[in-house]
Design an enzyme around this catalytic site. Structure first.
Site, PDB file in Angstrom:
ATOM      1  N   ARG A 199      20.789 -13.339  13.768  1.00 12.06           N
ATOM      2  CA  ARG A 199      19.961 -12.168  14.093  1.00 12.06           C
ATOM      3  C   ARG A 199      20.741 -10.873  13.857  1.00 12.06           C
ATOM      4  O   ARG A 199      20.219  -9.906  13.296  1.00 12.06           O
ATOM      5  CB  ARG A 199      19.461 -12.261  15.534  1.00 12.06           C
ATOM      6  CG  ARG A 199      18.586 -11.128  16.009  1.00 12.06           C
ATOM      7  CD  ARG A 199      17.280 -10.968  15.254  1.00 12.06           C
ATOM      8  NE  ARG A 199      17.412 -10.124  14.064  1.00 12.06           N
ATOM      9  CZ  ARG A 199      16.427  -9.889  13.196  1.00 12.06           C
ATOM     10  NH1 ARG A 199      15.236 -10.418  13.359  1.00 12.06           N
ATOM     11  NH2 ARG A 199      16.619  -9.111  12.163  1.00 12.06           N
ATOM     12  N   CYS A 246      19.756  -7.938  11.245  1.00  9.98           N
ATOM     13  CA  CYS A 246      19.539  -6.552  11.691  1.00  9.98           C
ATOM     14  C   CYS A 246      20.437  -5.591  10.927  1.00  9.98           C
ATOM     15  O   CYS A 246      19.986  -4.565  10.428  1.00  9.98           O
ATOM     16  CB  CYS A 246      19.809  -6.419  13.195  1.00  9.98           C
ATOM     17  SG  CYS A 246      18.497  -7.055  14.260  1.00  9.98           S
ATOM     18  N   HIS A 291      14.853  -0.778  19.040  1.00 10.60           N
ATOM     19  CA  HIS A 291      14.787  -1.434  20.343  1.00 10.60           C
ATOM     20  C   HIS A 291      14.909  -0.452  21.508  1.00 10.60           C
ATOM     21  O   HIS A 291      15.364  -0.816  22.587  1.00 10.60           O
ATOM     22  CB  HIS A 291      15.860  -2.526  20.435  1.00 10.60           C
ATOM     23  CG  HIS A 291      15.718  -3.567  19.358  1.00 10.60           C
ATOM     24  ND1 HIS A 291      14.633  -4.398  19.284  1.00 10.60           N
ATOM     25  CD2 HIS A 291      16.502  -3.868  18.291  1.00 10.60           C
ATOM     26  CE1 HIS A 291      14.761  -5.193  18.215  1.00 10.60           C
ATOM     27  NE2 HIS A 291      15.871  -4.882  17.594  1.00 10.60           N
ATOM     28  N   CYS A 349      20.864   0.387  16.708  1.00  9.25           N
ATOM     29  CA  CYS A 349      20.026  -0.711  17.208  1.00  9.25           C
ATOM     30  C   CYS A 349      18.820  -0.154  17.967  1.00  9.25           C
ATOM     31  O   CYS A 349      17.729  -0.721  17.938  1.00  9.25           O
ATOM     32  CB  CYS A 349      20.837  -1.628  18.112  1.00  9.25           C
ATOM     33  SG  CYS A 349      22.307  -2.323  17.333  1.00  9.25           S
TER      34      CYS A 349
END
Lengths: 230, 281
Positions: free
Chosen positions: B238, B242, B195, B191
């Protein structure tokens, strides 16, 4: 395509973890009797991925099933930290990446930059789940534009990785440069340990064929490529 | 450095006040405060059009539809969802959404919002997994998204505050953090690949940074009308998107990998006011 050795190593690691977590229980229902608070965070994360039916049972495009894809190899494990790797980890990752790299027989060649431009711009391929990419319908691309600017005249391009505008114009097409770029696209951890960039041709799997890589390299290095005329 | 410190002071004061009060705020007011407090955030300021559309957020239609559904007597058992306990007591919705996921005695596990909603629709109303009311998870036409948007709206402006008192809550949050940084899949992404930094773009999309609470509260503020999809989307949607883009395996709904990730997401936004519903690109 699908490299068994990396997956096998991962499964051995997971099997030992399974024993440590101790979720083989008398009544056969794993869920009810598992004490998730008795596991380390790392053990629980592995347990959640592999033992809770959280993923669809599908065939992966690179071969193997969902467990194979979700099982970490050594480089993935080493790089699963927040921020940059420490010196020891970085050295180990570089060594792992170098040990498994193979230069193509007959040396590194540049292909057709026009085909490379299409591949660099394509985000198709290897997606799984509610909408699975069918490689029989369309060849997978390189996803390069998601993270790198090649030619800002074409479209808005990503900034996660460095801009590659005029990459070849300043570097030329010597054998040393060709080898270096091929090494980076194949397995960038040889130079940038724990980089965000995928390995496109490594001992884990080959996401792009040798020919596709030669086209992307031409897009990057060919003096005629728009990348080098800005 | 100096500039950052100057900016941080009023931000901290504003957030502290909102978190203490825990009062409901209109989602557009929450967004406007965030924008004013973070003039340099490329992520928060990336779409002028979406910011302008926010007072007329199409997701607000789902709030109304969701309210009707919540109080309607439905399902084989012909009861409303007023008996559903989202953690603050049966039918208590104020602030419930921002205090999830949490541990529930009746199931013995940590549940995220959607998991809990589905649990109530099955156990109280008697729907089965195959009924469209439960099976259809995505899109403006789904009962799940209408209910989600209505219930979440009751927590707008309140600070994310998922409980960590129960050891299982802490365990799931910590596993979620490991999952966030776990490199894997066909392309080695975690992730944090997207991010971990502020102001980076995937193509035209400016990405939120997880360690920046003011960016992250907007990032995890789902349900949100997603302009590019012309539909209201959930946190679970979401995650699915992702994981799909990351080339991991296809994730299933109602599974604890989702719960652990959401536990970590909402904890990472702790103390920051939620925008419910939000509007995203």
């Amino acid at each position: 395509m699908f490299k068994k050795n990396a997956v096998a190593a991962g499964m051995v690691a997971f099997a030992s973890l399974s024993l440590a977590a101790g979720f083989a229980v008398a009544d056969g229902s794993k869920d009810a009797d598992v004490d998730i608070t008795a596991m380390s965070a790392e053990e629980l994360a592995e347990y959640l991925i592999f033992e809770t039916d959280s993923f669809r049972d599908q065939e992966m495009q690179e071969g193997g099933g969902w467990r194979d894809r979700m099982t970490q190899d050594d480089i993935q494990k080493a790089c699963s930290m927040e921020g940059s790797p420490d010196g020891e980890t970085a050295g180990r990752v570089v060594a792992l990446a170098r040990a498994s790299y193979e230069r193509p027989e007959g040396g590194v060649q540049l292909g057709d930059w026009r085909k490379g431009a299409v591949l660099a711009d394509s985000g198709f391929g290897y997606r799984q789940g509610h909408n699975t990419d069918d490689h029989g319908q369309r060849e997978p691309g390189g996803n390069c534009y998601n993270c790198h600017v090649f030619d800002s005249r074409v479209s808005v391009q990503g900034t996660v990785g460095p801009s590659l505008e005029n990459y070849g114009a300043t570097r030329g097409t010597s054998e040393a440069i060709l080898n270096y770029v091929h090494e980076i696209i194949s397995n960038p951890h040889q130079y940038f340990p724990c980089t965000e960039m995928p390995r496109f041709n490594s001992d884990r799997h080959q996401l792009l064929t040798d020919e596709q890589i030669s086209h992307i390299m031409a897009y990057l290095l060919d003096p005629e490529s728009p990348v080098n005329n800005q | 450095m100096f500039k950052k410190a100057l900016l941080a002071l009023p931000v901290a004061m504003a957030v502290g006040a909102a978190a203490q009060a825990g009062e409901w705020q209109d989602p557009n007011d929450v967004l406007q405060n965030l924008l004013q407090n973070n003039p340099d955030s490329k992520y928060l300021h990336q779409s002028e059009m979406n910011i302008m559309m926010m007072p007329d957020n199409p997701a607000l239609w789902l709030v109304e539809e969701g309210e009707d559904l919540f109080y309607a007597e439905r399902g084989p058992n012909n009861v409303s969802l007023e008996g559903c306990d989202f953690g603050k007591g049966p039918g208590e919705l104020d602030g419930a959404y921002v205090e999830l996921p949490r541990y529930f005695e009746d199931t013995g596990k940590v549940m995220d919002f959607e998991m809990r909603l589905v649990h109530c629709m099955k156990e109280l109303q008697g729907f089965s997994s195959d009924d469209a009311a439960v099976a259809q998870r995505h899109g403006n036409g789904s009962d799940i998204m209408k209910l989600t948007t209505y219930i979440a709206h009751q927590s707008s402006g309140m600070a994310w505050n998922p409980p960590l008192d129960h050891p299982k809550e802490q365990a799931m949050r910590d596993a979620g953090e490991v999952l966030f940084f776990r490199r894997g899949g066909a392309m080695d992404f975690n992730c944090a690949s997207c991010h971990g930094d502020s102001g980076k773009q995937i193509r035209a999309s400016v990405l939120p940074e997880m360690r920046d609470g003011q960016e992250w509260t907007k990032a995890v503020s789902w349900p949100a009308h997603r302009a590019g999809h012309d539909n209201v989307r959930s946190q679970n949607h979401r995650i699915r998107g992702c994981v799909w883009q990351m080339r991991h395996a296809g994730i299933k709904p109602d599974t604890p990998v989702n719960t652990a990730l959401i536990s970590f997401w909402n904890d990472a936004a702790r103390g920051e006011p939620a925008i419910l519903p939000d509007l995203k690109r």
